[in-house]
Design a protein around this motif. Structure first.
Motif, PDB file in Angstrom:
ATOM      1  N   VAL A 198       7.281   9.899  -6.543  1.00  0.00           N
ATOM      2  CA  VAL A 198       5.926   9.344  -6.561  1.00  0.00           C
ATOM      3  C   VAL A 198       5.232   9.413  -5.205  1.00  0.00           C
ATOM      4  N   CYS A 199       5.964   9.722  -4.153  1.00  0.00           N
ATOM      5  CA  CYS A 199       5.403   9.659  -2.806  1.00  0.00           C
ATOM      6  C   CYS A 199       4.518  10.871  -2.520  1.00  0.00           C
ATOM      7  N   PRO A 200       3.280  10.662  -2.069  1.00  0.00           N
ATOM      8  CA  PRO A 200       2.388  11.786  -1.762  1.00  0.00           C
ATOM      9  C   PRO A 200       2.713  12.456  -0.428  1.00  0.00           C
ATOM     10  N   THR A 238      -3.398   6.285   1.486  1.00  0.00           N
ATOM     11  CA  THR A 238      -2.933   7.143   0.394  1.00  0.00           C
ATOM     12  C   THR A 238      -1.491   6.836   0.035  1.00  0.00           C
ATOM     13  N   LEU A 239      -0.654   6.661   1.055  1.00  0.00           N
ATOM     14  CA  LEU A 239       0.753   6.367   0.824  1.00  0.00           C
ATOM     15  C   LEU A 239       0.929   5.031   0.110  1.00  0.00           C
ATOM     16  N   ILE A 240       0.365   3.963   0.667  1.00  0.00           N
ATOM     17  CA  ILE A 240       0.581   2.634   0.103  1.00  0.00           C
ATOM     18  C   ILE A 240      -0.004   2.535  -1.303  1.00  0.00           C
ATOM     19  N   ARG A 241      -1.155   3.139  -1.518  1.00  0.00           N
ATOM     20  CA  ARG A 241      -1.755   3.102  -2.854  1.00  0.00           C
ATOM     21  C   ARG A 241      -0.836   3.779  -3.878  1.00  0.00           C
ATOM     22  N   ALA A 242      -0.260   4.920  -3.516  1.00  0.00           N
ATOM     23  CA  ALA A 242       0.621   5.627  -4.440  1.00  0.00           C
ATOM     24  C   ALA A 242       1.877   4.812  -4.744  1.00  0.00           C
ATOM     25  N   LEU A 243       2.437   4.159  -3.740  1.00  0.00           N
ATOM     26  CA  LEU A 243       3.631   3.351  -3.979  1.00  0.00           C
ATOM     27  C   LEU A 243       3.311   2.172  -4.885  1.00  0.00           C
TER      28      LEU A 243
END
Length: 310
Positions: free
Chosen positions: A81-83, A131-136
């Motif tokens: 799931v990590c961008p 972007t990272l935190i939103r994806a997690l």
């Protein structure tokens, strides 16, 4: 200097022997110790593509093997799931001559380790953190909830640890102001149900190139927790303007924002005194983050910045 009283010794010669014995496909590869400020594992690069991680403190080998298995599963879940690129598990190592504990091998990511101030003013870097935190946060928890102890659950569970930190920091930091701030932090209400979090977004777990985030390390803790936990990255890595950018980008309310500061505070209080002599880089990270928290009027209620006593 050892960082932990019971720290295990492991060096390149020991690693070469373990690799040759357990993973002959890599026996001809170079073995290089990777210097850094990490506190949990000693890292050795094996050739160009993989790295071996050796826990620095002893424990029950069976329990550690089980823990490493869970970390490997979490790393694979994060990678899905990590961008941003993140290492994946490759192999498990067994105890052997010169090293008494299980260990692991994972893919190697190139990049420069982040620092508290290096990209603190960068809008591009702040955008990558968003972007990272939103994806997690958007990843499925599978109905799970925080199941550990310490960071990520009830702030009040850290009371005993914080008392230790205040006592050990008496000659290093303005303990009266810090204790008063913890009294406000510890009673903050929940900001919402648990969400998937990396759990340790400190500078040493982020790789950068120029002003962009290029790698996320140490993904073995990917699991449900307080949604504010990954906001520690804002306090460890960004100045006030870029923290505002991150907060707006993630649409963070005041309670959740304060809880993020509380988790960064809890982590930093331990870094300053515990690693003062054995890992000055980690100790200075704690000081930097505490300074940011205490100089922010919204979360500190006017407490003054800590002095940098030697």
């Amino acid at each position: 200097m050892k960082m932990h009283p019971d720290q295990l010794h492991v060096d390149e010669e020991i690693v070469r022997h373990l690799i040759a014995e357990q993973f002959p496909r890599w026996h001809a590869e170079s073995v290089r110790h990777v210097a850094g400020a990490g506190t949990v594992n000693a890292i050795f690069r094996i050739g160009e593509d993989v790295a071996a991680r050796f826990p620095l403190t002893p424990g029950d080998p069976e329990e550690l093997a089980e823990s490493l298995g869970k970390e490997a599963a979490a790393m694979d879940e994060l990678a899905a799931v990590c961008p941003i690129p993140t290492p994946v598990h490759v192999a498990h190592g067994r105890p052997g001559q010169g090293y008494p504990m299980p260990w692991s091998v994972q893919t190697w990511l190139p990049g420069r380790v982040g620092t508290p101030d290096g990209l603190a003013h960068s809008a591009d870097f702040a955008g990558d953190l968003i972007t990272l935190i939103r994806a997690l946060r958007e990843a499925d928890t599978g109905g799970g909830q925080f199941a550990g102890a310490g960071r990520g659950g009830d702030l009040r569970d850290s009371d005993e640890w914080m008392e230790t930190c205040f006592r050990e920091s008496t000659r290093l930091l303005p303990v009266d102001e810090l204790r008063a701030l913890w009294e406000r932090f510890r009673v903050l209400p929940s900001s919402g149900p648990d969400r998937m979090t990396h759990g340790d977004l400190i500078p040493g777990n982020l790789l950068v190139d120029g002003e962009r985030l290029t790698g996320v390390l140490d993904g073995g803790g990917f699991s449900p927790a307080d949604p504010a936990l990954d906001l520690v990255s804002a306090w460890h890595l960004l100045d006030r303007d870029m923290r505002s950018v991150l907060r707006e980008g993630l649409d963070i309310g005041s309670i959740e924002w304060s809880r993020g500061a509380a988790w960064a505070f809890q982590q930093s209080m331990g870094l300053v005194w515990y690693y003062r002599d054995s890992n000055p880089e980690m100790s200075m990270l704690g000081r930097s983050t505490l300074s940011r928290i205490l100089s922010d009027p919204e979360v500190s209620s006017g407490a003054r910045r800590p002095t940098h006593s030697s």
